[in-house]
Scaffold this motif. Structure first.
Motif, PDB file in Angstrom:
ATOM      1  N   ARG A  76       8.337  -2.986   5.149  1.00  0.00           N
ATOM      2  CA  ARG A  76       8.797  -1.678   5.629  1.00  0.00           C
ATOM      3  C   ARG A  76       8.285  -1.426   7.032  1.00  0.00           C
ATOM      4  O   ARG A  76       7.137  -1.734   7.354  1.00  0.00           O
ATOM      5  N   MET A  77       9.146  -0.839   7.868  1.00  0.00           N
ATOM      6  CA  MET A  77       8.758  -0.419   9.213  1.00  0.00           C
ATOM      7  C   MET A  77       9.370   0.945   9.505  1.00  0.00           C
ATOM      8  O   MET A  77      10.500   1.226   9.083  1.00  0.00           O
ATOM      9  N   GLY A  88       0.790  -1.221   0.000  1.00  0.00           N
ATOM     10  CA  GLY A  88       0.000   0.000   0.000  1.00  0.00           C
ATOM     11  C   GLY A  88       0.821   1.269   0.000  1.00  0.00           C
ATOM     12  O   GLY A  88       0.283   2.355  -0.208  1.00  0.00           O
ATOM     13  N   HIS A  89       2.125   1.179   0.235  1.00  0.00           N
ATOM     14  CA  HIS A  89       3.013   2.336   0.135  1.00  0.00           C
ATOM     15  C   HIS A  89       3.374   2.584  -1.326  1.00  0.00           C
ATOM     16  O   HIS A  89       3.368   1.641  -2.142  1.00  0.00           O
ATOM     17  N   PHE A 140      -2.475  10.033   5.404  1.00  0.00           N
ATOM     18  CA  PHE A 140      -2.406   9.468   4.055  1.00  0.00           C
ATOM     19  C   PHE A 140      -1.378   8.339   4.004  1.00  0.00           C
ATOM     20  O   PHE A 140      -0.538   8.246   3.108  1.00  0.00           O
ATOM     21  N   ASN A 141      -1.468   7.458   5.003  1.00  0.00           N
ATOM     22  CA  ASN A 141      -0.569   6.315   5.115  1.00  0.00           C
ATOM     23  C   ASN A 141      -1.312   5.081   4.633  1.00  0.00           C
ATOM     24  O   ASN A 141      -2.233   4.605   5.293  1.00  0.00           O
ATOM     25  N   GLY A 142      -0.928   4.548   3.483  1.00  0.00           N
ATOM     26  CA  GLY A 142      -1.628   3.408   2.907  1.00  0.00           C
ATOM     27  C   GLY A 142      -1.117   2.057   3.365  1.00  0.00           C
ATOM     28  O   GLY A 142      -1.570   1.029   2.836  1.00  0.00           O
ATOM     29  N   HIS A 143      -0.198   2.006   4.329  1.00  0.00           N
ATOM     30  CA  HIS A 143       0.401   0.740   4.743  1.00  0.00           C
ATOM     31  C   HIS A 143      -0.675  -0.201   5.281  1.00  0.00           C
ATOM     32  O   HIS A 143      -1.340   0.088   6.269  1.00  0.00           O
TER      33      HIS A 143
END
Length: 265
Positions: free
Chosen positions: A77-78, A61-62, A181-184
């Motif tokens: 990713r973290m 999602g990023h 707006f974080n799609g993770h």
């Protein structure tokens, strides 16, 4: 000092008070912020969105890596931690500019497999005044081995002078993802979080934990000049946590006593 690894990326945004008020309400606060007020610490995460078409998103999602963030060949990713230096207040209702560069990118082998570390530096300006510098530390990992034992998380200290209980749920995580707006997908897509990335549920955003600690620090210590934080173990959306402070040292303790984040104001 080594050169930055990427050319600067500049974005401008008006710091809309309505978005800051929505964040206050998501955190359980009264919506009091108005144009001209100082932006609370870390609320700048609500601005400088970078939307891209769905075709340019990765599986998580990023946005796909390869621009500001180099492709290190690892899928997970973290947000591992960060450091903020507060110079001047950012004022709501006015335009601000963020200048971002990739400061460092390295890859090495860890106990659980290959790891890549990326450091981004963001400078936030209003007019010709530098208001904030932020260093954002990202970690990239390979997919989990379902047969590998989980490493034991660190144990949190219990000698705090101040403690505050905090609770999370799927709705809060969705609202925070939307506001930033974080799609993770680990924060709102439970099947993905469990089946692909190997978590026990939805993962509470590291920046959301840091946000709570910064606001606690500001309430106790006054305006912040610098803040550092490091995530040490994930917290799930169904778990309560305790925000702890001893002097300028702070941490998040999970319900089983594990240390989820450490910080210093």
């Amino acid at each position: 000092m080594q050169d930055d690894l990427s050319p600067p990326v500049r974005q401008s945004d008006v710091l809309d008070p309505a978005r800051a008020q929505a964040m206050q309400m998501a955190l359980g606060q009264a919506a009091t912020l108005q144009a001209g007020d100082a932006l609370p610490p870390f609320f700048h995460q609500l601005y400088f969105w970078s939307p891209v078409p769905a075709s340019e998103l990765g599986r998580d999602g990023h946005p796909k890596v390869g621009g500001l963030i180099p492709d290190m060949g690892l899928p997970r990713r973290m947000w591992a931690g960060g450091r903020l230096r507060f110079e001047q207040p950012l004022r709501l209702g006015a335009e601000a500019t963020r200048v971002s560069v990739c400061e460092a990118a390295t890859r090495k082998d860890g106990r659980t497999g290959p790891l890549a570390f990326v450091t981004l530096r963001h400078e936030l300006w209003q007019g010709d005044v530098l208001c904030l510098t932020e260093w954002q530390d990202l970690v990239y990992r390979s997919d989990p081995d379902p047969n590998a034992p989980h490493p034991a998380p660190p144990v949190a200290a219990t000698d705090e002078d101040k403690a505050e209980a905090v609770h999370f749920d799927a709705t809060l995580l969705f609202r925070y993802s939307a506001l930033t707006f974080n799609g993770h997908r680990i924060h709102y897509d439970q099947p993905y979080a469990r089946e692909v990335e190997g978590y026990d549920g939805l993962v509470v955003h590291g920046p959301l934990l840091a946000q709570h600690l910064m606001l606690m620090a500001q309430r106790s210590l006054g305006p912040l000049t610098e803040f550092t934080f490091r995530a040490t173990a994930p917290l799930m959306h169904h778990e309560a946590a305790t925000l702890c402070r001893k002097g300028r040292d702070m941490w998040v303790r999970g319900p089983d006593g594990r240390q989820c984040m450490v910080a210093r104001a």
